[in-house]
Scaffold this motif. Structure first.
Motif, mmCIF file in Angstrom:
data_model
loop_
_atom_site.group_PDB
_atom_site.id
_atom_site.type_symbol
_atom_site.label_atom_id
_atom_site.label_comp_id
_atom_site.label_asym_id
_atom_site.label_seq_id
_atom_site.Cartn_x
_atom_site.Cartn_y
_atom_site.Cartn_z
ATOM 1 N N LEU A 231 0.836 -1.206 0.000
ATOM 2 C CA LEU A 231 0.000 0.000 0.000
ATOM 3 C C LEU A 231 0.869 1.254 0.000
ATOM 4 O O LEU A 231 0.656 2.170 -0.800
ATOM 5 N N ALA A 232 1.829 1.295 0.899
ATOM 6 C CA ALA A 232 2.681 2.479 1.016
ATOM 7 C C ALA A 232 3.517 2.700 -0.232
ATOM 8 O O ALA A 232 3.727 3.844 -0.660
ATOM 9 N N ALA A 233 3.993 1.606 -0.835
ATOM 10 C CA ALA A 233 4.822 1.729 -2.034
ATOM 11 C C ALA A 233 4.026 2.229 -3.226
ATOM 12 O O ALA A 233 4.557 2.925 -4.104
ATOM 13 N N GLY A 234 2.725 1.888 -3.264
ATOM 14 C CA GLY A 234 1.900 2.248 -4.421
ATOM 15 C C GLY A 234 1.309 3.637 -4.364
ATOM 16 O O GLY A 234 0.862 4.169 -5.379
ATOM 17 N N ILE A 235 1.281 4.253 -3.180
ATOM 18 C CA ILE A 235 0.695 5.585 -3.021
ATOM 19 C C ILE A 235 1.831 6.603 -2.900
ATOM 20 O O ILE A 235 2.653 6.522 -1.989
ATOM 21 N N GLY A 236 1.875 7.531 -3.806
ATOM 22 C CA GLY A 236 2.967 8.494 -3.844
ATOM 23 C C GLY A 236 3.125 9.264 -2.542
ATOM 24 O O GLY A 236 2.167 9.867 -2.055
ATOM 25 N N GLY A 237 4.337 9.235 -1.979
ATOM 26 C CA GLY A 237 4.632 9.989 -0.772
ATOM 27 C C GLY A 237 4.058 9.413 0.506
ATOM 28 O O GLY A 237 4.160 10.052 1.565
ATOM 29 N N ALA A 238 3.474 8.230 0.457
ATOM 30 C CA ALA A 238 2.856 7.655 1.657
ATOM 31 C C ALA A 238 3.904 7.345 2.717
ATOM 32 O O ALA A 238 5.025 6.928 2.412
ATOM 33 N N GLU A 239 3.520 7.540 3.968
ATOM 34 C CA GLU A 239 4.379 7.226 5.111
ATOM 35 C C GLU A 239 3.954 5.884 5.688
ATOM 36 O O GLU A 239 2.757 5.637 5.890
ATOM 37 N N LEU A 240 4.902 5.011 5.953
ATOM 38 C CA LEU A 240 4.619 3.711 6.557
ATOM 39 C C LEU A 240 5.152 3.690 7.985
ATOM 40 O O LEU A 240 6.325 3.971 8.217
ATOM 41 N N VAL A 241 4.282 3.349 8.931
ATOM 42 C CA VAL A 241 4.677 3.186 10.328
ATOM 43 C C VAL A 241 4.292 1.779 10.764
ATOM 44 O O VAL A 241 3.126 1.390 10.646
ATOM 45 N N VAL A 242 5.271 1.030 11.240
ATOM 46 C CA VAL A 242 5.029 -0.334 11.719
ATOM 47 C C VAL A 242 5.136 -0.332 13.235
ATOM 48 O O VAL A 242 6.168 0.042 13.800
ATOM 49 N N LEU A 243 4.051 -0.748 13.884
ATOM 50 C CA LEU A 243 4.004 -0.801 15.339
ATOM 51 C C LEU A 243 4.137 -2.248 15.804
ATOM 52 O O LEU A 243 3.733 -3.170 15.086
ATOM 53 N N PRO A 244 4.670 -2.481 16.983
ATOM 54 C CA PRO A 244 4.707 -3.847 17.494
ATOM 55 C C PRO A 244 3.305 -4.345 17.805
ATOM 56 O O PRO A 244 2.397 -3.549 18.063
ATOM 57 N N GLY A 245 3.125 -5.668 17.759
ATOM 58 C CA GLY A 245 1.827 -6.237 18.090
ATOM 59 C C GLY A 245 1.364 -7.224 17.054
ATOM 60 O O GLY A 245 1.898 -7.294 15.941
ATOM 61 N N ARG A 246 0.355 -8.015 17.411
ATOM 62 C CA ARG A 246 -0.167 -9.031 16.502
ATOM 63 C C ARG A 246 -1.677 -8.995 16.362
ATOM 64 O O ARG A 246 -2.248 -9.708 15.537
ATOM 65 N N SER A 247 -2.370 -8.167 17.158
ATOM 66 C CA SER A 247 -3.827 -8.095 17.063
ATOM 67 C C SER A 247 -4.242 -7.199 15.902
ATOM 68 O O SER A 247 -3.688 -6.121 15.701
ATOM 69 N N HIS A 248 -5.225 -7.649 15.155
ATOM 70 C CA HIS A 248 -5.732 -6.907 14.004
ATOM 71 C C HIS A 248 -6.692 -5.802 14.430
ATOM 72 O O HIS A 248 -6.706 -4.727 13.833
ATOM 73 N N LEU A 249 -7.512 -6.075 15.449
ATOM 74 C CA LEU A 249 -8.456 -5.061 15.918
ATOM 75 C C LEU A 249 -7.684 -3.867 16.474
ATOM 76 O O LEU A 249 -6.788 -4.035 17.300
ATOM 77 N N PRO A 250 -8.012 -2.666 16.067
ATOM 78 C CA PRO A 250 -7.212 -1.507 16.474
ATOM 79 C C PRO A 250 -7.255 -1.212 17.966
ATOM 80 O O PRO A 250 -6.312 -0.646 18.517
ATOM 81 N N TYR A 251 -8.346 -1.573 18.618
ATOM 82 C CA TYR A 251 -8.498 -1.260 20.034
ATOM 83 C C TYR A 251 -8.020 -2.373 20.954
ATOM 84 O O TYR A 251 -8.167 -2.284 22.175
ATOM 85 N N VAL A 252 -7.432 -3.434 20.412
ATOM 86 C CA VAL A 252 -6.836 -4.504 21.209
ATOM 87 C C VAL A 252 -5.318 -4.367 21.113
ATOM 88 O O VAL A 252 -4.773 -4.035 20.067
ATOM 89 N N GLY A 253 -4.626 -4.662 22.213
ATOM 90 C CA GLY A 253 -3.185 -4.436 22.238
ATOM 91 C C GLY A 253 -2.895 -3.003 22.652
ATOM 92 O O GLY A 253 -3.654 -2.395 23.410
ATOM 93 N N ASP A 254 -1.810 -2.442 22.139
ATOM 94 C CA ASP A 254 -1.436 -1.076 22.509
ATOM 95 C C ASP A 254 -2.209 -0.079 21.649
ATOM 96 O O ASP A 254 -1.676 0.509 20.694
ATOM 97 N N ALA A 255 -3.478 0.118 22.005
ATOM 98 C CA ALA A 255 -4.328 1.027 21.241
ATOM 99 C C ALA A 255 -3.859 2.468 21.365
ATOM 100 O O ALA A 255 -3.993 3.254 20.418
ATOM 101 N N HIS A 256 -3.312 2.825 22.512
ATOM 102 C CA HIS A 256 -2.854 4.202 22.715
ATOM 103 C C HIS A 256 -1.746 4.558 21.729
ATOM 104 O O HIS A 256 -1.726 5.670 21.175
ATOM 105 N N ALA A 257 -0.815 3.628 21.494
ATOM 106 C CA ALA A 257 0.265 3.889 20.529
ATOM 107 C C ALA A 257 -0.299 4.102 19.135
ATOM 108 O O ALA A 257 0.173 4.961 18.378
ATOM 109 N N LEU A 258 -1.322 3.330 18.779
ATOM 110 C CA LEU A 258 -1.936 3.474 17.459
ATOM 111 C C LEU A 258 -2.642 4.817 17.342
ATOM 112 O O LEU A 258 -2.474 5.534 16.345
#
Length: 343
Positions: A231-258
């Motif tokens: 996704l990031a490579a295909g969209i011009g100028g997109a920023e990619l941020v990878v956070l630690p974690g394995r849960s797909h739901l955004p509010y599970v795991g370190d939701a505050h960091a997200l």
């Protein structure tokens, strides 16, 4: 915060329920696969995520057709129908540009919208998304999950919960399984999941003109990190941020960091945490206290020692500045009470 639930109608006459939280510039949130505006607002972790995201802005979420409070199903589950539903929701904003946040399946829909309507999107955030649904899992795994959802929605929802929220405790996973089943019928769930696997936006990425953030958890079990990189490579100028974690739901795991990552990109102020704010785990414990569970029962539900459960309750009491379990229960009930008419 209180959410205000209203209705919008698509060009084909389907009624879509949408909710607004907070005040300020609009941030439109396109959720993943299944959701329920009311049940999600009652769930401590999910509500905490939305409230933190909505600080200083107007967060607008909606239930896609056939799910949650949007009970009418579309003629077909397709990307065209998804865009029609999103169009009905953003129409309430008039000509005002908005920030667009897409999560999971919603990220795919958000890409398609931003590509087709570049002038409407101020900034674009994609979390847990993908370019090609076919690349999310193997053909055999897709067929297995689709068959399970169609033939045994109870077991299917439990299997998907293990994939979506592996960091949740046993009680939370059980509740999320029920949440999924309450959000949609087995037939609708299967149709939406099949559509997720079929969608491919590879031909649209280059047409996205909005400043874009792609954020993903490194070990997401539902959407591989390689798809975020695509996704990031295909969209011009997109920023990619990878956070630690394995849960797909955004509010599970370190939701505050997200949330912090998203708010920083959108240019929203990072408000200091309220000293009375509870962590996601403490909210879970407070919910269990409000149901009258003992420390032993809380420990069993969370898979922890009774002494640890006792410590959680004591820290909640100190943080809220209350003296008893009954006051914790009263605080939790007041926090999750529906708004008064007119609010």
């Amino acid at each position: 915060m209180h959410q205000r639930v209203e209705r919008a109608t698509t060009s084909s006459g389907i009624e879509i329920a949408y909710a607004s939280v907070g005040e300020g510039r609009p941030v439109v949130y396109v959720a993943g696969w299944l959701g329920h505006l009311e049940l999600g607002w009652r769930a401590p972790q999910e509500r905490a995520f939305y409230e933190e995201l909505a600080h200083g802005c107007r967060l607008i979420r909606y239930d896609r057709a056939g799910t949650g409070l949007s009970v009418s199903s579309p003629p077909s589950f397709s990307l065209a129908s998804e865009l029609e539903q999103l169009a009905a929701v953003v129409a309430v904003l008039g000509d005002e540009p908005f920030d667009l946040v897409g999560v999971s399946l919603g990220a795919v829909v958000a890409v398609a919208w931003a590509a087709a309507h570049p002038g409407t999107v101020r900034q674009l955030v994609l979390y847990g998304g993908w370019v090609s649904g076919r690349a999310v899992s193997t053909p055999s795994a897709r067929e297995h999950v689709l068959g399970l959802v169609a033939s045994h929605w109870g077991l299917g929802s439990d299997v998907l919960t293990e994939i979506f929220a592996p960091d949740s405790d046993a009680t939370s996973r059980t509740e999320f399984g029920r949440y999924q089943r309450a959000s949609a019928s087995a037939a609708t769930a299967r149709s939406l999941l099949a559509m997720s696997y079929d969608l491919d936006v590879s031909g649209m990425l280059a047409m996205v003109r909005s400043p874009t953030l792609v954020v993903h958890r490194a070990d997401d079990r539902a959407a591989p990190l390689e798809q975020a990189r695509a996704l990031a490579a295909g969209i011009g100028g997109a920023e990619l941020v990878v956070l630690p974690g394995r849960s797909h739901l955004p509010y599970v795991g370190d939701a505050h960091a997200l949330v912090t990552t998203i708010r920083r990109f959108l240019g929203l102020r990072l408000a200091p945490r309220d000293p009375r704010e509870l962590t996601a785990r403490q909210l879970d414990v407070a919910a269990m206290v409000s149901r009258g569970l003992t420390n032993r029962e809380i420990a069993a539900g969370l898979g922890i020692q009774e002494r640890s459960a006792e410590g959680h309750v004591e820290r909640i009491r100190l943080r809220l500045g209350v003296r008893s379990r009954a006051q914790i229960a009263a605080w939790y009930s007041a926090r999750n009470a529906p708004p008064e008419p007119g609010n």
